[in-house]
Design a protein around this motif. Structure first.
Motif, PDB file in Angstrom:
ATOM      1  N   UNK A  49       0.817  -1.209   0.000  1.00  0.00           N
ATOM      2  CA  UNK A  49       0.000   0.000   0.000  1.00  0.00           C
ATOM      3  C   UNK A  49       0.857   1.268   0.000  1.00  0.00           C
ATOM      4  N   UNK A  50       2.124   1.124   0.373  1.00  0.00           N
ATOM      5  CA  UNK A  50       3.051   2.236   0.494  1.00  0.00           C
ATOM      6  C   UNK A  50       4.294   1.929  -0.330  1.00  0.00           C
ATOM      7  N   UNK A  51       5.141   2.925  -0.520  1.00  0.00           N
ATOM      8  CA  UNK A  51       6.361   2.684  -1.299  1.00  0.00           C
ATOM      9  C   UNK A  51       7.621   2.665  -0.435  1.00  0.00           C
ATOM     10  N   UNK A  52       7.480   2.963   0.857  1.00  0.00           N
ATOM     11  CA  UNK A  52       8.610   2.898   1.777  1.00  0.00           C
ATOM     12  C   UNK A  52       8.090   2.863   3.205  1.00  0.00           C
ATOM     13  N   UNK A  53       8.897   2.364   4.103  1.00  0.00           N
ATOM     14  CA  UNK A  53       8.622   2.398   5.539  1.00  0.00           C
ATOM     15  C   UNK A  53       9.931   2.721   6.250  1.00  0.00           C
ATOM     16  N   UNK A  54       9.847   3.563   7.267  1.00  0.00           N
ATOM     17  CA  UNK A  54      10.999   3.844   8.105  1.00  0.00           C
ATOM     18  C   UNK A  54      10.994   2.849   9.262  1.00  0.00           C
ATOM     19  N   UNK A  55      12.019   2.024   9.341  1.00  0.00           N
ATOM     20  CA  UNK A  55      12.154   1.069  10.444  1.00  0.00           C
ATOM     21  C   UNK A  55      12.609   1.833  11.680  1.00  0.00           C
ATOM     22  N   UNK A  56      11.801   1.802  12.753  1.00  0.00           N
ATOM     23  CA  UNK A  56      12.205   2.545  13.951  1.00  0.00           C
ATOM     24  C   UNK A  56      12.653   1.660  15.110  1.00  0.00           C
ATOM     25  N   UNK A  57      12.400   0.357  15.030  1.00  0.00           N
ATOM     26  CA  UNK A  57      12.837  -0.532  16.102  1.00  0.00           C
ATOM     27  C   UNK A  57      14.346  -0.574  16.237  1.00  0.00           C
TER      28      UNK A  57
END
Length: 288
Positions: A49-57
């Motif tokens: 649904x998105x083109x990127x995600x910022x991994x915050x863990x």
């Protein structure tokens, strides 16, 4: 401009990527994640649904190499992750001493994302003040290449002491992006210091189903287009007015920039909707 909706939006040679921070959040189950979707499939769903995600863990603790490989394999081939660097490297009195923490992070498994690794965000505490010598020492420690793969870096600073031309010049010297904070209580430095833009917008509200109203979404979409085409959007806080002047595009589109924008914080339950609304404005509805 490509018409293939399965690909991230492009402006000439630039790529535009829009997403959220993380993907595990209980209030997203129902409004964003379909009923009955198991938690272990949430990344698979969100990445379509998105083109990127910022991994915050990764900001809070180390992840195993096999975990990064798993995330890589669960997402589409054209998907990209941004990664928040560990606070052990940034939340320290003397940044020049962060070499061991930086080395441990970049060799500890993150490169298993391979071609899906986007920029690394080095976020500093709101209390961290600018020290020119120490901060340049830190920037010098950030590797441009790891195992033959180019690595992009962004720094997220939050203390008002960074709002000076000297800091902007240091970031530009090292080719490191300054994270642009939008709709936020934190300071905004919109100067372009790298071949890409990294923006985090934080103004989603509860009474708008898409987090932002249409006018605000249209405005952010236009800013993204402007960045990607090599320009500077109006109405943002720029420290170095001379250095921020956009260069003319060459035949090779050297002035275009990749753009990474993440809808973070605010009324977090609406962040996926805001991201999807921006993607639709920029390139149409994703079909994966």
């Amino acid at each position: 401009m490509t018409t293939d909706m399965k690909r991230p939006h492009r402006v000439a040679a630039a790529e535009i990527r829009i997403g959220i921070g993380g993907w595990t959040y209980e209030p997203w189950r129902g409004p964003f994640y379909p009923a009955g979707l198991t938690q272990k499939r949430e990344l698979e769903y969100a990445s379509r649904k998105l083109t990127s995600i910022e991994i915050n863990g990764t900001f809070y603790g180390a992840q195993k190499p096999e975990t990064f490989a798993k995330w890589r394999d669960e997402t589409p081939d054209d998907f990209v992750f941004a990664v928040k660097a560990p606070r052990f490297a940034t939340h320290r009195r003397t940044l020049a001493d962060a070499g061991e923490s930086i080395e441990r992070f970049v060799t500890g498994g993150v490169m298993e994302l391979k071609h899906k690794l986007g920029p690394i965000n080095w976020q500093f505490a709101p209390t961290k003040q600018f020290d020119s010598e120490d901060f340049e020492a830190f920037l010098s420690l950030l590797p441009k290449n790891v195992g033959g793969q180019t690595v992009r870096h962004a720094v997220e600073v939050r203390h008002q002491s960074f709002k000076r031309a000297e800091f902007v010049a240091l970031a530009r010297k090292h080719g490191v992006a300054i994270v642009m904070a939008g709709d936020s209580k934190y300071l905004q430095i919109a100067d372009i210091t790298a071949p890409f833009v990294y923006a985090r917008i934080m103004g989603a509200v509860e009474d708008e189903p898409n987090g932002y109203d249409d006018a605000a979404l249209d405005a952010w979409a236009e800013r993204v287009r402007r960045w990607a085409s090599g320009g500077m959007p109006k109405g943002l806080d720029v420290v170095d007015q001379v250095g921020a002047a956009p260069k003319k595009a060459s035949k090779s589109d050297a002035a275009t920039r990749d753009v990474y924008l993440y809808v973070i914080s605010g009324f977090k339950a609406h962040n996926p909707a805001a991201s999807m609304a921006l993607i639709e404005r920029l390139c149409g509805k994703l079909e994966r």
